[in-house]
Scaffold this active site. Structure first.
Site, PDB file in Angstrom:
ATOM      1  N   LYS A 136       0.814  -1.217   0.000  1.00 55.97           N
ATOM      2  CA  LYS A 136       0.000   0.000   0.000  1.00 55.97           C
ATOM      3  C   LYS A 136       0.850   1.271   0.000  1.00 55.97           C
ATOM      4  CE  LYS A 136      -4.573  -0.847   0.476  1.00 55.97           C
ATOM      5  NZ  LYS A 136      -4.542  -2.164  -0.157  1.00 55.97           N
ATOM      6  N   ASP A 184      -9.655  -1.347  -3.360  1.00 57.43           N
ATOM      7  CA  ASP A 184      -9.995  -1.402  -1.933  1.00 57.43           C
ATOM      8  C   ASP A 184      -9.625  -0.088  -1.255  1.00 57.43           C
ATOM      9  OD1 ASP A 184      -7.284  -2.119  -2.472  1.00 57.43           O
ATOM     10  OD2 ASP A 184      -7.056  -2.843  -0.418  1.00 57.43           O
ATOM     11  N   ASP A 185     -10.258   0.167  -0.139  1.00 59.33           N
ATOM     12  CA  ASP A 185      -9.963   1.320   0.714  1.00 59.33           C
ATOM     13  C   ASP A 185      -9.924   2.646  -0.030  1.00 59.33           C
ATOM     14  OD1 ASP A 185      -9.786  -0.716   2.462  1.00 59.33           O
ATOM     15  OD2 ASP A 185      -7.768  -0.302   3.186  1.00 59.33           O
ATOM     16  N   TYR A 232     -15.179  -5.449  -0.631  1.00 63.98           N
ATOM     17  CA  TYR A 232     -14.419  -6.707  -0.744  1.00 63.98           C
ATOM     18  C   TYR A 232     -14.704  -7.683   0.394  1.00 63.98           C
ATOM     19  CZ  TYR A 232     -11.370  -3.857   2.237  1.00 63.98           C
ATOM     20  OH  TYR A 232     -10.884  -3.028   3.217  1.00 63.98           O
ATOM     21  N   ASP A 266      -1.234  -4.707  10.370  1.00 71.49           N
ATOM     22  CA  ASP A 266      -0.891  -3.301  10.117  1.00 71.49           C
ATOM     23  C   ASP A 266      -1.810  -2.316  10.819  1.00 71.49           C
ATOM     24  OD1 ASP A 266      -3.065  -3.919   8.526  1.00 71.49           O
ATOM     25  OD2 ASP A 266      -2.209  -3.184   6.648  1.00 71.49           O
ATOM     26  N   ASN A 280      -2.369 -12.014   3.407  1.00 72.39           N
ATOM     27  CA  ASN A 280      -1.755 -10.689   3.555  1.00 72.39           C
ATOM     28  C   ASN A 280      -1.257 -10.652   5.000  1.00 72.39           C
ATOM     29  OD1 ASN A 280      -1.157  -7.897   3.244  1.00 72.39           O
ATOM     30  ND2 ASN A 280      -3.148  -7.343   4.102  1.00 72.39           N
TER      31      ASN A 280
HETATM   32  C1  GDL Z   1      -7.631  -3.812   4.357  1.00 72.59           C
HETATM   33  C2  GDL Z   1      -6.749  -3.581   3.211  1.00 72.59           C
HETATM   34  C3  GDL Z   1      -5.361  -4.145   3.419  1.00 72.59           C
HETATM   35  C4  GDL Z   1      -4.933  -4.086   4.870  1.00 72.59           C
HETATM   36  C5  GDL Z   1      -5.933  -4.863   5.673  1.00 72.59           C
HETATM   37  C6  GDL Z   1      -5.632  -4.999   7.161  1.00 72.59           C
HETATM   38  C7  GDL Z   1      -7.811  -5.362   1.880  1.00 72.59           C
HETATM   39  C8  GDL Z   1      -8.376  -5.772   0.567  1.00 72.59           C
HETATM   40  N1  GDL Z   1      -7.338  -4.105   1.965  1.00 72.59           N
HETATM   41  O1  GDL Z   1      -8.777  -3.520   4.299  1.00 72.59           O
HETATM   42  O2  GDL Z   1      -4.486  -3.413   2.628  1.00 72.59           O
HETATM   43  O3  GDL Z   1      -3.654  -4.610   5.054  1.00 72.59           O
HETATM   44  O4  GDL Z   1      -7.182  -4.251   5.566  1.00 72.59           O
HETATM   45  O5  GDL Z   1      -5.511  -3.762   7.778  1.00 72.59           O
HETATM   46  O6  GDL Z   1      -7.817  -6.126   2.791  1.00 72.59           O
END
Ligand code: GDL
Length: 701
Positions: free
Chosen positions: A58, A134-135, A179, A245, A273
């Protein structure tokens, strides 16, 4: 399932012509991983049978904020090397771009800029791509509103155009703005946004989905069936189960979990992720790899376990965790730095073994202490049990591991039964033995910290350091608190003026402590109340009501027949009206039905104690010269008014110059015992000469 991961694991039933996508999305906020770390990841993915890496950091400038900018010559060299490293390791490198912060979908120049950027990356040797929305703000600018009937139409149009421009890549992923189920209005099945995506997005494009929530606790087969029917394709899970994060105090070292393996046949793939700290993702990625191979290995699993409904017949998170931790332990032991050193553990000295132990670097000229000098510092090597404990403590977003759960449960019990220490009842022995056990658990955390600090692989340690330091001091505080509850002098006191390291700091922490939903939310868990209470000074006409409340609650505790046999409390004289409270030291609590509680105090408790022939030691009276008595009817379910009332009373007592107050409680009065145990300032007062069923708690002012 207990076979070590291997490249053969990549074989996964094809989805039509497509293979199951499995691997990692670098999709978190914050510092992106380095090129070396990513290359390291590709090696691991290959070793463990995962096949994909989605590049989507990001906070990488040119991925999101400056998405239009082409890569410089220097950056190009790096990306080319990265893409080729992925190929070498049989990992599909998917390049993602997030133009949604500021793109104008209807402007052909913007579309051209997007194509130009992706063309550049294609020239670097990349053949898989992804567009992420997203976001971002869901509102369209006026120009886009004129051109598209909805936000979904705008996104789909540009995605289809880019996909076709790139020649219908074999792998192309689209991340919708909605999403996860929680973002869909009014629901997944009725989301017009998702329906448009499902109907209009070209069939060769896969859709990313995080499950019921952004960070999904569980992902059920039914939920995937539902979203698949709307999207008209099997989604690829972007799994945030290990993402950290959003909170600098959390790290997730628990196993991939709560996603039934039955999903494998129903999904386009799973990309995790994970934690921002690269080196702390060993468990996250390793256990995902085990899960992805579950059906293949599942047939070999213990048949006995199939009976258990809760258990996935093909995957056990616990077994996957043990496999991962066993491999991770090896990684900890390997020195990552030239000249890295680790002293031999005690008992593995040169002289005794006759040969140089592995991983010691006792170079020429190393200091060897002489007779009578300090021996060199040695630490035990890290163990699998240490890593298990570490993973229990830093587990998963919705769950602690077994040892961490035990610690929380025990601390809660010790706190709730703190009154037992001074009372010397049957519970006292249990309290002491559980306190000792709790102390042992805390000590194991400290030892784990020491052994981790000595691990030769400093890169892992440094990624872990802040977290283990934090838990070490958290455990230290809990330990000191239990010692204080146990009346053990010498324990580090919980002072009113602690050092900065004695509590968690930061303005954000301060805010959270002030907000109602944080901190002690589990302590006073009661239904919200709409009752209005007032606290006012006690008047002469309240005396009868106070007497009635006192008698009613005493008989409720023991039953009428036993009432006469109860030992007197010093405070009984106050509530019966025989002794007058000190000036400004009597309050009543009132609700719409009348007086429902009281708090009375005597600045000097001694005469009242003498009156009932209670011998209170001089040393206790020196620290706690004043007495309080408090009662609140059970109809007051919200503890806040009583807390406020006692707070006001204590402030009057304090302004009279008193150093401290104590309160006697009958053991049968569980409600008040519980109430005082939750007022963290009140601690048991060890008073000799109390009747058997009476305890005393006190606080300094
Ligand atoms: C999110 C963000 C991602 C982030 C995660 C956790 C998606 C599709 N986008 O919404 O970049 O790391 O939350 O904070 O998950």
């Amino acid at each position: 399932m207990s076979k070590p991961a291997s490249a053969e694991g990549q074989a996964r039933a094809p989805r039509g012509a497509k293979r199951f996508i499995s691997g990692v999305v670098e999709g978190f906020y914050g510092r992106p991983w380095t090129m070396e770390q990513r290359t390291e990841l590709f090696k691991r993915e290959q070793k463990w049978g995962l096949n994909t890496y989605l590049y989507a950091p990001k906070d990488d400038y040119k991925h999101r904020m400056y998405w239009r900018d082409l890569y410089s010559a220097e950056e190009s060299v790096q990306l080319i090397a990265l893409i080729s490293a992925a190929k070498q390791h049989d990992v599909d490198f998917i390049y993602a771009i997030s133009p949604g912060l500021d793109i104008t979908f209807s402007n052909p120049k913007e579309v051209a800029a997007l194509k130009r950027k992706l063309d550049q990356v294609k020239q670097f040797g990349c053949s898989s791509f992804s567009l992420l929305f997203d976001d971002i703000e869901a509102d369209m600018c006026p120009a886009d509103k004129r051109a598209f009937s909805s936000f979904a139409h705008a996104q789909v149009a540009i995605t289809n155009a880019v996909y076709q421009h790139l020649g219908d890549p074999e792998t192309f992923l689209f991340c919708p703005t909605d999403y996860c189920a929680a973002f869909c209005t009014p629901s997944v099945s009725q989301s017009s946004y998702l329906h448009t995506v499902g109907e209009k997005l070209l069939p060769g494009i896969d859709v990313l989905w995080t499950g019921p929530k952004v960070v999904s606790h569980k992902i059920s087969v039914e939920s995937i069936d539902e979203v698949s029917s709307v999207l008209k394709r099997a989604p690829v899970i972007w799994d945030n189960i290990h993402a950290n994060d959003y909170d600098p105090q959390r790290i997730y070292l628990g196993p991939f979990k709560d996603r039934p393996t039955e999903l494998i046949g129903k999904l386009g793939g799973v990309l995790t992720n994970p934690n921002c700290e690269f080196h702390l993702n060993f468990v996250a990625v390793h256990t995902l790899a085990t899960w992805c191979k579950a059906t293949a290995d599942g047939a070999q699993r213990d048949v006995e376990k199939k009976g258990d409904e809760e258990q996935d017949p093909c995957y056990s998170p616990q077994e996957a965790l043990t496999l991962a931790l066993t491999d991770w332990l090896q990684e900890f032991q390997s020195s990552d730095q030239p000249g890295g050193r680790c002293r031999p553990p005690a008992g593995l000295k040169k002289e005794s073994s006759g040969e140089e132990p592995m991983q010691t670097d006792v170079g020429e000229g190393s200091y060897v202490p002489g007779a009578g000098e300090n021996p060199l510092y040695t630490a035990e090597p890290l163990t699998l049990a240490d890593l298990k404990l570490l993973s229990d403590i830093f587990h998963l977003p919705y769950e602690y591991g077994p040892t961490a759960r035990t610690m929380l449960r025990e601390l809660d019990w010790l706190k709730r039964h703190g009154w037992a220490v001074a009372a010397e009842t049957d519970v006292t022995a249990e309290w002491r033995s559980r306190a000792q056990r709790f102390d042992g658990l805390c000590e194991a955390v400290v030892q784990m910290f020491n052994r981790l600090s000595n691990a030769p692989n400093r890169r892992i340690l440094y990624d872990l350091y802040d977290y283990i330091c934090d838990i070490k001091s958290g455990v230290g505080l809990a330990r000191a608190y239990v010692k204080t509850l146990g009346g053990q002098g010498g324990a580090q006191p919980m002072t009113d003026d602690p050092e900065p390291w004695g509590f968690r700091g930061g303005l954000s922490g301060e805010f959270q402590r002030m907000l109602p939903c944080h901190g002690n939310r589990d302590l006073f868990r009661h239904p919200p109340t709409t009752a209005v209470y007032s606290i006012r000074p006690h008047r002469a006409e309240d005396t009868l009501e106070v007497q009635r409340i006192s008698r009613e609650l005493q008989s409720a505790g023991e039953g009428k027949a036993l009432l006469m046999m109860q030992p007197p409390l010093i405070g009984d004289g106050l509530s019966s009206g025989e002794i007058s409270p000190s000036p400004q030291c009597a309050l009543v609590l009132e609700d719409e039905m009348g007086v429902c509680g009281y708090a009375l105090a005597l600045i000097d408790a001694k005469p009242a104690a003498t009156k009932i022939q209670r011998a209170v030691s001089e040393s206790v009276l020196k620290d706690f010269p004043s007495l309080v008595t408090v009662q609140v009817l059970p109809r007051v379910t919200d503890p806040a008014p009583a807390k406020r009332m006692i707070g006001q009373l204590l402030s009057s007592v304090r302004s009279s110059g008193s150093r401290g107050v104590f309160c006697e409680l009958r053991q049968s009065d569980r409600r008040m015992l519980d109430f005082f145990s939750k007022l963290s300032s009140f601690k048991p007062v060890p008073t000799a000469g109390l009747p058997r069923d009476v305890v005393a708690v006190g606080t300094s002012l």
